[in-house]
Write a protein that holds these residues in place. Structure first.
Motif, PDB file in Angstrom:
ATOM      1  N   VAL A  46     -13.432  -6.460  11.486  1.00 17.60           N
ATOM      2  CA  VAL A  46     -12.777  -6.829  12.736  1.00 17.60           C
ATOM      3  C   VAL A  46     -12.933  -8.342  12.901  1.00 17.60           C
ATOM      4  CG1 VAL A  46     -12.863  -6.603  15.257  1.00 17.60           C
ATOM      5  CG2 VAL A  46     -13.093  -4.577  13.813  1.00 17.60           C
ATOM      6  N   GLY A  47     -11.850  -9.011  13.280  1.00 14.60           N
ATOM      7  CA  GLY A  47     -11.859 -10.455  13.467  1.00 14.60           C
ATOM      8  C   GLY A  47     -11.323 -11.216  12.267  1.00 14.60           C
ATOM      9  N   LYS A  48     -11.174 -10.537  11.130  1.00 12.76           N
ATOM     10  CA  LYS A  48     -10.678 -11.208   9.923  1.00 12.76           C
ATOM     11  C   LYS A  48      -9.160 -11.338   9.987  1.00 12.76           C
ATOM     12  CE  LYS A  48     -11.353 -11.306   5.038  1.00 12.76           C
ATOM     13  NZ  LYS A  48     -11.533 -12.329   4.344  1.00 12.76           N
ATOM     14  N   LYS A  49      -8.662 -12.515   9.551  1.00 16.15           N
ATOM     15  CA  LYS A  49      -7.218 -12.771   9.541  1.00 16.15           C
ATOM     16  C   LYS A  49      -6.669 -12.504   8.150  1.00 16.15           C
ATOM     17  CE  LYS A  49      -5.367 -16.060  12.002  1.00 16.15           C
ATOM     18  NZ  LYS A  49      -5.012 -17.247  12.765  1.00 16.15           N
ATOM     19  N   PHE A  50      -5.467 -11.923   8.119  1.00 19.47           N
ATOM     20  CA  PHE A  50      -4.781 -11.663   6.857  1.00 19.47           C
ATOM     21  C   PHE A  50      -3.351 -12.166   6.940  1.00 19.47           C
ATOM     22  CE2 PHE A  50      -8.152  -8.503   6.791  1.00 19.47           C
ATOM     23  CZ  PHE A  50      -8.635  -8.668   5.502  1.00 19.47           C
ATOM     24  N   SER A  51      -2.867 -12.654   5.807  1.00 20.07           N
ATOM     25  CA  SER A  51      -1.466 -13.018   5.678  1.00 20.07           C
ATOM     26  C   SER A  51      -0.702 -11.808   5.177  1.00 20.07           C
ATOM     27  CB  SER A  51      -1.290 -14.158   4.669  1.00 20.07           C
ATOM     28  OG  SER A  51      -1.994 -15.287   5.109  1.00 20.07           O
ATOM     29  N   LYS A  52       0.588 -11.814   5.423  1.00 20.34           N
ATOM     30  CA  LYS A  52       1.442 -10.738   4.928  1.00 20.34           C
ATOM     31  C   LYS A  52       1.269 -10.616   3.412  1.00 20.34           C
ATOM     32  CE  LYS A  52       6.118  -9.248   4.519  1.00 20.34           C
ATOM     33  NZ  LYS A  52       7.490  -9.368   4.803  1.00 20.34           N
ATOM     34  N   SER A  53       1.151  -9.398   2.933  1.00 20.55           N
ATOM     35  CA  SER A  53       1.023  -9.044   1.511  1.00 20.55           C
ATOM     36  C   SER A  53      -0.346  -9.348   0.906  1.00 20.55           C
ATOM     37  CB  SER A  53       2.122  -9.703   0.669  1.00 20.55           C
ATOM     38  OG  SER A  53       3.390  -9.327   1.140  1.00 20.55           O
ATOM     39  N   GLN A  54      -1.297  -9.765   1.720  1.00 23.59           N
ATOM     40  CA  GLN A  54      -2.648 -10.048   1.226  1.00 23.59           C
ATOM     41  C   GLN A  54      -3.443  -8.741   1.136  1.00 23.59           C
ATOM     42  OE1 GLN A  54      -4.784 -12.810   3.728  1.00 23.59           O
ATOM     43  NE2 GLN A  54      -6.567 -12.859   2.387  1.00 23.59           N
ATOM     44  N   PRO A  55      -4.202  -8.531   0.053  1.00 26.53           N
ATOM     45  CA  PRO A  55      -5.048  -7.337  -0.021  1.00 26.53           C
ATOM     46  C   PRO A  55      -6.090  -7.362   1.107  1.00 26.53           C
ATOM     47  CG  PRO A  55      -5.073  -8.522  -2.123  1.00 26.53           C
ATOM     48  CD  PRO A  55      -4.340  -9.373  -1.130  1.00 26.53           C
ATOM     49  N   CYS A  56      -6.269  -6.233   1.789  1.00 27.09           N
ATOM     50  CA  CYS A  56      -7.170  -6.237   2.941  1.00 27.09           C
ATOM     51  C   CYS A  56      -8.050  -5.001   3.029  1.00 27.09           C
ATOM     52  CB  CYS A  56      -6.374  -6.414   4.226  1.00 27.09           C
ATOM     53  SG  CYS A  56      -5.075  -5.214   4.414  1.00 27.09           S
ATOM     54  N   ALA A  57      -7.790  -3.997   2.212  1.00 25.14           N
ATOM     55  CA  ALA A  57      -8.595  -2.778   2.213  1.00 25.14           C
ATOM     56  C   ALA A  57      -8.497  -2.155   0.824  1.00 25.14           C
ATOM     57  CB  ALA A  57      -8.101  -1.807   3.282  1.00 25.14           C
ATOM     58  N   VAL A  58      -9.358  -1.189   0.574  1.00 22.90           N
ATOM     59  CA  VAL A  58      -9.343  -0.477  -0.706  1.00 22.90           C
ATOM     60  C   VAL A  58      -9.460   1.007  -0.415  1.00 22.90           C
ATOM     61  CG1 VAL A  58     -10.550  -0.103  -2.898  1.00 22.90           C
ATOM     62  CG2 VAL A  58     -10.421  -2.406  -1.929  1.00 22.90           C
ATOM     63  N   VAL A  59      -8.697   1.785  -1.159  1.00 26.06           N
ATOM     64  CA  VAL A  59      -8.806   3.239  -1.074  1.00 26.06           C
ATOM     65  C   VAL A  59      -9.121   3.745  -2.481  1.00 26.06           C
ATOM     66  CG1 VAL A  59      -6.308   3.636  -1.320  1.00 26.06           C
ATOM     67  CG2 VAL A  59      -7.702   5.362  -0.262  1.00 26.06           C
ATOM     68  N   GLU A  60     -10.097   4.644  -2.555  1.00 24.78           N
ATOM     69  CA  GLU A  60     -10.502   5.190  -3.850  1.00 24.78           C
ATOM     70  C   GLU A  60     -10.262   6.685  -3.864  1.00 24.78           C
ATOM     71  OE1 GLU A  60     -14.494   4.114  -5.003  1.00 24.78           O
ATOM     72  OE2 GLU A  60     -14.235   2.098  -4.185  1.00 24.78           O
ATOM     73  N   SER A  61      -9.750   7.151  -4.992  1.00 24.76           N
ATOM     74  CA  SER A  61      -9.548   8.582  -5.179  1.00 24.76           C
ATOM     75  C   SER A  61     -10.387   9.029  -6.363  1.00 24.76           C
ATOM     76  CB  SER A  61      -8.072   8.869  -5.451  1.00 24.76           C
ATOM     77  OG  SER A  61      -7.736   8.471  -6.768  1.00 24.76           O
ATOM     78  N   VAL A  62     -10.266  10.288  -6.708  1.00 24.66           N
ATOM     79  CA  VAL A  62     -10.959  10.781  -7.887  1.00 24.66           C
ATOM     80  C   VAL A  62     -10.378  10.137  -9.146  1.00 24.66           C
ATOM     81  CG1 VAL A  62     -11.721  12.949  -6.855  1.00 24.66           C
ATOM     82  CG2 VAL A  62      -9.489  12.836  -7.926  1.00 24.66           C
ATOM     83  N   LYS A  63      -9.159   9.577  -9.055  1.00 23.11           N
ATOM     84  CA  LYS A  63      -8.494   8.955 -10.198  1.00 23.11           C
ATOM     85  C   LYS A  63      -8.826   7.477 -10.369  1.00 23.11           C
ATOM     86  CE  LYS A  63      -3.987  10.258  -9.439  1.00 23.11           C
ATOM     87  NZ  LYS A  63      -2.579  10.366  -9.797  1.00 23.11           N
ATOM     88  N   SER A  64      -8.753   6.709  -9.274  1.00 23.85           N
ATOM     89  CA  SER A  64      -8.822   5.252  -9.384  1.00 23.85           C
ATOM     90  C   SER A  64      -9.004   4.619  -8.006  1.00 23.85           C
ATOM     91  CB  SER A  64      -7.513   4.759 -10.020  1.00 23.85           C
ATOM     92  OG  SER A  64      -7.601   3.402 -10.338  1.00 23.85           O
ATOM     93  N   ALA A  65      -9.065   3.279  -7.989  1.00 22.19           N
ATOM     94  CA  ALA A  65      -9.123   2.523  -6.728  1.00 22.19           C
ATOM     95  C   ALA A  65      -7.832   1.742  -6.573  1.00 22.19           C
ATOM     96  CB  ALA A  65     -10.313   1.577  -6.731  1.00 22.19           C
ATOM     97  N   PHE A  66      -7.367   1.609  -5.338  1.00 23.88           N
ATOM     98  CA  PHE A  66      -6.102   0.945  -5.058  1.00 23.88           C
ATOM     99  C   PHE A  66      -6.274  -0.032  -3.902  1.00 23.88           C
ATOM    100  CE2 PHE A  66      -5.408   5.195  -6.629  1.00 23.88           C
ATOM    101  CZ  PHE A  66      -4.462   5.029  -7.630  1.00 23.88           C
ATOM    102  N   ASP A  67      -5.710  -1.225  -4.054  1.00 23.36           N
ATOM    103  CA  ASP A  67      -5.700  -2.188  -2.954  1.00 23.36           C
ATOM    104  C   ASP A  67      -4.680  -1.766  -1.914  1.00 23.36           C
ATOM    105  OD1 ASP A  67      -7.635  -3.994  -3.859  1.00 23.36           O
ATOM    106  OD2 ASP A  67      -6.183  -5.115  -5.051  1.00 23.36           O
ATOM    107  N   ILE A  68      -4.999  -2.036  -0.660  1.00 21.91           N
ATOM    108  CA  ILE A  68      -4.088  -1.840   0.459  1.00 21.91           C
ATOM    109  C   ILE A  68      -3.746  -3.237   0.960  1.00 21.91           C
ATOM    110  CG2 ILE A  68      -3.792  -0.825   2.759  1.00 21.91           C
ATOM    111  CD1 ILE A  68      -4.211   1.207   0.395  1.00 21.91           C
ATOM    112  N   TYR A  69      -2.450  -3.504   1.122  1.00 18.33           N
ATOM    113  CA  TYR A  69      -1.973  -4.831   1.493  1.00 18.33           C
ATOM    114  C   TYR A  69      -1.544  -4.867   2.954  1.00 18.33           C
ATOM    115  CZ  TYR A  69      -1.964  -5.281  -3.537  1.00 18.33           C
ATOM    116  OH  TYR A  69      -2.353  -5.284  -4.857  1.00 18.33           O
ATOM    117  N   SER A  70      -1.751  -5.992   3.581  1.00 18.54           N
ATOM    118  CA  SER A  70      -1.333  -6.159   4.967  1.00 18.54           C
ATOM    119  C   SER A  70       0.192  -6.282   5.019  1.00 18.54           C
ATOM    120  CB  SER A  70      -1.986  -7.401   5.568  1.00 18.54           C
ATOM    121  OG  SER A  70      -1.648  -7.499   6.927  1.00 18.54           O
ATOM    122  N   PRO A  71       0.878  -5.418   5.760  1.00 22.34           N
ATOM    123  CA  PRO A  71       2.337  -5.492   5.808  1.00 22.34           C
ATOM    124  C   PRO A  71       2.858  -6.681   6.623  1.00 22.34           C
ATOM    125  CG  PRO A  71       1.551  -3.704   7.182  1.00 22.34           C
ATOM    126  CD  PRO A  71       0.360  -4.270   6.492  1.00 22.34           C
TER     127      PRO A  71
END
Length: 124
Positions: A46-71
């Motif tokens: 909370v409080g962090k600034k992101f630009s459009k299309s910047q990676p901002c979170a990660v989701v991991e599954s049993v298969k792999s990890a994926f970046d989540i980008y700020s829309p």
């Protein structure tokens, strides 16, 4: 596949829902199906600034990890803490309970650069 009409969509499969000057962000039903069983989520501070299309979170599954980008560009004003202990909520409810975080939007015109539900369906 569920693609709600009132949301905006990024090519990287994030969705955005505008409520006042805030934007809720999550991943689409299509994305959660592709990722499969989600086992872990890393959320932004909370409080962090992101630009459009910047990676901002990660989701991991049993298969792999994926970046989540700020829309859109903005400052994180809330994160969905429930996902930290129950990441499977994203698989169960990607558009409601499974949102990742909320941004205070910086530039509303960036929403117009995202896809409509119809355009997102065509892109799939």
């Amino acid at each position: 596949m569920n693609v709600p009409n009132e949301l905006f969509y990024a090519k990287t499969h994030e969705w955005a829902r505008k409520e006042g000057n805030k934007v809720y962000v999550g991943i689409t039903d299509h994305a959660q199906h592709e990722i499969t069983d989600i086992v872990h989520v890393e959320l932004p501070e909370v409080g962090k600034k992101f630009s459009k299309s910047q990676p901002c979170a990660v989701v991991e599954s049993v298969k792999s990890a994926f970046d989540i980008y700020s829309p859109v560009s903005g400052t994180v004003v809330e994160v969905n803490e429930e996902l930290l202990s129950s990441p499977e909520i994203i698989n169960q409810s990607p558009y409601e309970k499974g949102f990742f975080f909320v941004l205070e939007i910086e530039n509303e015109s960036e929403l117009k650069e995202l896809m409509s539900a119809e355009d997102y369906k065509k892109s799939l």
